[in-house]
Motif scaffolding. Structure first.
Motif, PDB file in Angstrom:
ATOM      1  N   VAL A 103       0.830  -1.210   0.000  1.00 43.19           N
ATOM      2  CA  VAL A 103       0.000   0.000   0.000  1.00 43.19           C
ATOM      3  C   VAL A 103       0.861   1.255   0.000  1.00 43.19           C
ATOM      4  O   VAL A 103       0.578   2.227  -0.713  1.00 43.19           O
ATOM      5  N   HIS A 104       1.932   1.244   0.767  1.00 45.27           N
ATOM      6  CA  HIS A 104       2.793   2.422   0.880  1.00 45.27           C
ATOM      7  C   HIS A 104       3.943   2.416  -0.125  1.00 45.27           C
ATOM      8  O   HIS A 104       4.732   3.372  -0.159  1.00 45.27           O
ATOM      9  N   GLY A 105       4.054   1.345  -0.919  1.00 44.16           N
ATOM     10  CA  GLY A 105       5.129   1.288  -1.890  1.00 44.16           C
ATOM     11  C   GLY A 105       6.501   1.282  -1.243  1.00 44.16           C
ATOM     12  O   GLY A 105       7.435   1.924  -1.739  1.00 44.16           O
ATOM     13  N   MET A 106       6.633   0.549  -0.132  1.00 47.71           N
ATOM     14  CA  MET A 106       7.893   0.492   0.603  1.00 47.71           C
ATOM     15  C   MET A 106       8.348  -0.962   0.669  1.00 47.71           C
ATOM     16  O   MET A 106       8.020  -1.692   1.615  1.00 47.71           O
ATOM     17  N   PRO A 107       9.103  -1.424  -0.319  1.00 42.54           N
ATOM     18  CA  PRO A 107       9.461  -2.844  -0.404  1.00 42.54           C
ATOM     19  C   PRO A 107      10.345  -3.344   0.728  1.00 42.54           C
ATOM     20  O   PRO A 107      10.467  -4.565   0.914  1.00 42.54           O
ATOM     21  N   SER A 108      10.937  -2.453   1.507  1.00 50.20           N
ATOM     22  CA  SER A 108      11.802  -2.903   2.615  1.00 50.20           C
ATOM     23  C   SER A 108      11.094  -2.859   3.963  1.00 50.20           C
ATOM     24  O   SER A 108      11.714  -3.175   4.992  1.00 50.20           O
ATOM     25  N   LEU A 109       9.815  -2.514   3.984  1.00 49.84           N
ATOM     26  CA  LEU A 109       9.110  -2.292   5.247  1.00 49.84           C
ATOM     27  C   LEU A 109       9.121  -3.542   6.125  1.00 49.84           C
ATOM     28  O   LEU A 109       9.381  -3.470   7.326  1.00 49.84           O
ATOM     29  N   PHE A 110       8.833  -4.693   5.555  1.00 48.87           N
ATOM     30  CA  PHE A 110       8.788  -5.941   6.322  1.00 48.87           C
ATOM     31  C   PHE A 110      10.164  -6.275   6.883  1.00 48.87           C
ATOM     32  O   PHE A 110      10.308  -6.617   8.060  1.00 48.87           O
ATOM     33  N   ARG A 111      11.180  -6.169   6.046  1.00 45.51           N
ATOM     34  CA  ARG A 111      12.543  -6.518   6.494  1.00 45.51           C
ATOM     35  C   ARG A 111      13.059  -5.517   7.523  1.00 45.51           C
ATOM     36  O   ARG A 111      13.819  -5.876   8.419  1.00 45.51           O
ATOM     37  N   ASP A 112      12.640  -4.257   7.408  1.00 49.15           N
ATOM     38  CA  ASP A 112      13.059  -3.260   8.400  1.00 49.15           C
ATOM     39  C   ASP A 112      12.568  -3.649   9.795  1.00 49.15           C
ATOM     40  O   ASP A 112      13.239  -3.374  10.789  1.00 49.15           O
ATOM     41  N   MET A 113      11.420  -4.288   9.871  1.00 46.27           N
ATOM     42  CA  MET A 113      10.846  -4.659  11.150  1.00 46.27           C
ATOM     43  C   MET A 113      11.358  -6.009  11.638  1.00 46.27           C
ATOM     44  O   MET A 113      11.747  -6.173  12.796  1.00 46.27           O
ATOM     45  N   PHE A 114      11.367  -7.003  10.783  1.00 39.50           N
ATOM     46  CA  PHE A 114      11.619  -8.372  11.218  1.00 39.50           C
ATOM     47  C   PHE A 114      13.022  -8.883  10.878  1.00 39.50           C
ATOM     48  O   PHE A 114      13.437  -9.913  11.419  1.00 39.50           O
ATOM     49  N   GLY A 115      13.724  -8.212   9.996  1.00 39.48           N
ATOM     50  CA  GLY A 115      15.051  -8.675   9.598  1.00 39.48           C
ATOM     51  C   GLY A 115      16.022  -8.691  10.766  1.00 39.48           C
ATOM     52  O   GLY A 115      16.130  -7.729  11.525  1.00 39.48           O
TER      53      GLY A 115
END
Length: 364
Positions: A178-190
């Motif tokens: 939705v936000h067009g942020m492909p690193s959002l998931f990895r920023d949180m869980f990586g």
């Protein structure tokens, strides 16, 4: 003059009469109450607790005995631990066909359940305290940036056992797109888990894979517990700053709340196609008969009566009470409204008393 012997006889008669009177005045033992075992998702603790009180008042001959766990764990008590359960209620209705229709009882070979009623919805949100870190900054637009900060401790229910856990992962997958942020998931869980959670997008579907072992590294800013309800104690004690919870639970406990956008909270009736663009796979064989893959959809709570329920007639009365106007009022008073109309699959297999309270989802 009354002789001693006559006096003794009179006392014996008086004692006998007194004994008879005492026996006749003693209340009869109350009839044994029928135990009704209900296993339900942890997010239903408060509303089902109040429902139990109202139901027992209307049915004093029934004793509701409820236990609460993560939704997947609730089903495992029936299908893997083979406990005698009368009613099963989960925070994800799709779990019941997936895990109970396909599992068969060892004694009879029959499936553990053959129908599901989808009776209530919810929305995913963030719970926090007024003194949580960055409480004055967090909004529905920047929550993922705040939560990714290493000093902010975030509670997550174990996605292997609790529907809110894998729904929180779905929310990240949706927010990323939705936000067009492909690193959002990895920023949180990586880098937060000994065995990483992975995400990839292909042909319009975002797939998140949860490993067999969910174990955070030392000093991780993510805290995992078996069920979302367990996170509330950590939040209230200050051990974590934020926790993914359902809106109903947050309101029941009087906590602060960050509402997530409809495109992310899995609660909007008209955004089902968007929700279905994300999927969570559990990479382990806890359930031997099915592939544990959960596709995004609008949150729907499900309820069924196992085919081996010890007290099926009383179980029908409980489910009917839940779906009645009185049951609806109890649930809504606890901030957990029911659907306008409960929907049931395998409608023809429902007990007749429940058919009048539901609409079929089966094709005509």
């Amino acid at each position: 003059m009354i002789h001693r012997g006559q006096r003794a006889i009179r006392w014996l008669c008086l004692l006998a009469a007194t004994a008879l009177t005492s026996c006749s005045l003693q209340p009869a033992s109350p009839p044994a109450r029928t135990p009704l075992v209900v296993f339900a998702a942890g997010s239903l603790i408060l509303p089902f607790g109040d429902l139990e009180k109202a139901f027992e008042q209307a049915h004093p001959e029934i004793d509701v005995q409820a236990q609460y766990h993560g939704s997947i764990q609730v089903i495992r008590h029936a299908t893997e631990l083979h406990e005698p359960i009368d009613v099963v209620a989960t925070a994800d209705a799709s779990l019941l066909p997936l895990l109970m229709y396909s599992a068969t009882q060892p004694d009879t070979g029959e499936p553990y359940a053959e129908w599901t009623i989808r009776f209530a919805s919810n929305r995913l949100a963030l719970a926090y305290r007024p003194d949580s870190q960055y409480a004055g900054e967090i909004t529905g637009s920047n929550w993922f940036e705040i939560l990714a900060r290493p000093e902010v401790r975030v509670g997550l229910a174990d996605p292997r056992f609790d529907a809110s856990g894998y729904r929180a992962l779905m929310a990240y997958g949706l927010a990323q797109d939705v936000h067009g942020m492909p690193s959002l998931f990895r920023d949180m869980f990586g880098g937060q888990f000994s065995y990483p959670l992975t995400i990839f997008r292909e042909e319009g579907l975002t797939t998140i894979t949860v490993p067999e072992i969910v174990e955070t590294i030392p000093k991780a800013h993510i805290v995992v517990r078996g069920g979302s309800i367990q996170l509330l104690a950590l939040l209230e004690s200050g051990d974590i700053d934020y926790a993914f919870e359902y809106e109903s639970v947050i309101r029941q406990h009087g906590l602060e709340m960050v509402s997530l956008a409809d495109e992310i909270n899995l609660g909007a009736v008209d955004l089902e196609p968007l929700y279905r663009t994300v999927q969570v796979n559990l990479d382990f064989q806890r359930f031997a008969t099915v592939a544990p893959e959960f596709r995004g959809e609008r949150i729907g709570y499900g309820i069924t009566i196992p085919s081996n329920a010890p007290h099926p007639e009383q179980a029908v009365e409980f489910v009917a009470f839940l779906l009645s106007d009185e049951g609806r009022a109890v649930m809504e008073a606890d901030h957990h409204p029911l659907f306008d109309r409960a929907m049931a699959d395998n409608f023809a297999l429902l007990p007749e008393a429940l058919q009048a309270l539901c609409a079929p989802t089966d094709p005509p």
